[in-house]
Design an enzyme around this catalytic site. Structure first.
Site, PDB file in Angstrom:
ATOM      1  N   ARG A 249       7.583 -25.194  28.902  1.00 46.34           N
ATOM      2  CA  ARG A 249       8.890 -25.074  29.623  1.00 46.34           C
ATOM      3  C   ARG A 249       9.005 -23.551  29.668  1.00 46.34           C
ATOM      4  O   ARG A 249       8.378 -22.814  28.901  1.00 46.34           O
ATOM      5  CB  ARG A 249      10.088 -25.437  28.488  1.00 46.34           C
ATOM      6  CG  ARG A 249      10.643 -26.537  28.497  1.00 46.34           C
ATOM      7  CD  ARG A 249      11.343 -27.143  29.952  1.00 46.34           C
ATOM      8  NE  ARG A 249      11.686 -28.091  29.778  1.00 46.34           N
ATOM      9  CZ  ARG A 249      11.572 -29.592  29.929  1.00 46.34           C
ATOM     10  NH1 ARG A 249       9.958 -29.047  30.574  1.00 46.34           N
ATOM     11  NH2 ARG A 249      11.943 -30.458  30.459  1.00 46.34           N
ATOM     12  N   GLU A 278      12.951 -20.679  36.060  1.00 45.37           N
ATOM     13  CA  GLU A 278      12.614 -21.544  37.225  1.00 45.37           C
ATOM     14  C   GLU A 278      13.495 -22.027  38.093  1.00 45.37           C
ATOM     15  O   GLU A 278      14.524 -22.501  36.727  1.00 45.37           O
ATOM     16  CB  GLU A 278      11.749 -22.431  36.870  1.00 45.37           C
ATOM     17  CG  GLU A 278      11.895 -23.783  36.129  1.00 45.37           C
ATOM     18  CD  GLU A 278      11.191 -24.327  35.829  1.00 45.37           C
ATOM     19  OE1 GLU A 278      10.288 -23.560  34.939  1.00 45.37           O
ATOM     20  OE2 GLU A 278      11.402 -25.440  35.690  1.00 45.37           O
ATOM     21  N   HIS A 296       6.189 -27.266  38.264  1.00 45.06           N
ATOM     22  CA  HIS A 296       7.103 -27.625  37.307  1.00 45.06           C
ATOM     23  C   HIS A 296       6.841 -29.692  37.862  1.00 45.06           C
ATOM     24  O   HIS A 296       7.618 -30.213  38.190  1.00 45.06           O
ATOM     25  CB  HIS A 296       8.693 -27.717  37.291  1.00 45.06           C
ATOM     26  CG  HIS A 296       8.714 -28.151  35.953  1.00 45.06           C
ATOM     27  ND1 HIS A 296       9.734 -28.283  34.919  1.00 45.06           N
ATOM     28  CD2 HIS A 296       8.594 -28.997  35.060  1.00 45.06           C
ATOM     29  CE1 HIS A 296      10.087 -28.552  33.870  1.00 45.06           C
ATOM     30  NE2 HIS A 296       9.001 -29.147  34.096  1.00 45.06           N
TER      31      HIS A 296
HETATM   32  C1  DGY Z   1       9.584 -33.735  31.533  1.00 43.80           C
HETATM   33  O1  DGY Z   1       9.930 -34.623  31.173  1.00 43.80           O
HETATM   34  O2  DGY Z   1       9.897 -32.930  30.280  1.00 43.80           O
HETATM   35  C2  DGY Z   1       9.831 -32.837  32.366  1.00 43.80           C
HETATM   36  O3  DGY Z   1       9.307 -31.328  32.191  1.00 43.80           O
HETATM   37  C3  DGY Z   1      10.294 -33.331  33.571  1.00 43.80           C
HETATM   38  O4  DGY Z   1      11.273 -31.524  33.003  1.00 43.80           O
END
Ligand code: DGY
Length: 336
Positions: A249, A278, A296
């Site tokens: 993240r 982001e 992402h």
């Molecule tokens: C998750 O599943 O956490 C991916 O990063 C998509 O948000």
């Protein structure tokens, strides 16, 4: 039963699908639910989300939707918020639980796809694949050269350090073994011996990992404690030849400190799939060539994105039917 009571009992439960999903999956949902959908895929403002959650019994949401006390203020009928995502840092879980609403996520179904991508990003970063492509497209390739074409760092028979050794971290460790890599890891809690063996991974402190790994991969959940797990101090511990990959993240890495370290060549290169704030990317990162950027997409294969929606729908359907959602987060709420 009178006609009005009959028609009431025939009414489908109302649900919200807060972001665009594959049309056939939406059509399937519409067989069982009255669906308020957002196929336009424009992210709701906080106020729009609050309104959209009012009057529905379930909601399929993603990381773009912050679910907290404010969002739930008018959601009197809501039984579940089903995240189409394994990470759920968009959920204020205590506030959701206090509102008596179940919360779920989508573990397992994305593990391999995400681990594949983590490894792909690592390879692209260490071997300068995107930088090389830009270089070729810019017409810079005049001749093959032993030393004057982009030279990268090896992956095989080097040490990979994984921070966050959940399902995805373990998936990356298993892939790394195939490259003959030495696997070290750091995690909030040490894995059981059998799991360490299956991953051929050795537990080390975060400091030792940063000092010894040739490649550092971040796969930990984003929590207040994990904010800026990698900042200036941690980057200074890494080898100047090392790479850093973040598929966890934004916010786990201090992006400005990373840009400064990359600019000063304190580390070799970085690969980022996630960013602080982001989809805005720190402009200092955009100026650099020793970085691979992705929007992402670690879980983004069609098969896996479909599986994520399917699991979120299973969670929602179970909660609406009064049974236990398969990946319920706030298990204390289930009174079935
Ligand atoms: C998750 O599943 O956490 C991916 O990063 C998509 O948000």
């Amino acid at each position: 039963m009178n006609t009005s009571a009959q028609s009431h009992s025939l009414q489908k439960p109302k649900i919200l699908v807060a972001r665009a999903i594959f049309p056939d999956q939406l059509a399937k949902l519409e067989e069982s639910f009255e669906v308020q959908s957002n196929q336009e895929d424009r992210i709701y403002s906080a106020d729009e989300l609050k309104k959209a959650l009012s009057g529905v019994v379930g909601a399929l949401v993603t990381g773009s939707e912050r679910i907290d006390a404010g969002a739930l203020a008018d959601a009197k009928d809501l039984k579940i918020v089903a995240n189409i995502s394994v990470g759920y840092n968009n959920f204020d879980v205590p506030a959701i639980t206090a509102a008596g609403v179940m919360a779920s996520n989508t573990p397992d179904v994305l593990t391999d796809t995400t681990a594949d991508f983590g490894f792909a990003l690592l390879m692209a970063t260490a071997r300068r694949i995107t930088e090389s492509e830009h270089w070729v497209r810019a017409g810079n390739w005049k001749q093959w050269s032993l030393i004057n074409n982009p030279l990268g760092m090896d992956l095989h028979h080097t040490t990979i350090g994984i921070i966050g050794m959940g399902r995805i971290g373990q998936g990356i460790a298993k892939r790394a073994s195939g490259f003959g890599m030495n696997v070290i890891y750091h995690n909030r809690s040490r894995l059981p011996e059998a799991d360490e063996k299956a991953c051929r991974a050795t537990y080390v402190s975060k400091e030792e990992l940063l000092k010894t790994a040739d490649h550092v991969v971040l796969v930990l959940p984003y929590t207040p404690e994990n904010h800026h797990t990698i900042g200036e101090k941690e980057l200074a511990l890494m080898k100047p030849t090392a790479t850093l990959v973040n598929i966890a993240r934004g916010g786990i890495v201090d992006d400005l400190a990373l840009a400064q370290a990359l600019k000063a060549k304190k580390i070799f290169a970085a690969g980022l799939d996630v960013f602080e704030g982001e989809p805005t990317v720190n402009p200092e990162l955009l100026k650099l060539s020793n970085i691979v950027l992705a929007p992402h997409i670690a879980s983004a294969s069609e098969k896996t994105r479909r599986a994520m929606v399917d699991l979120a729908v299973k969670n929602l359907t179970a909660a609406v039917a009064g049974t236990k959602p398969p990946s319920l987060i706030n298990t204390e709420l289930f009174k079935g």
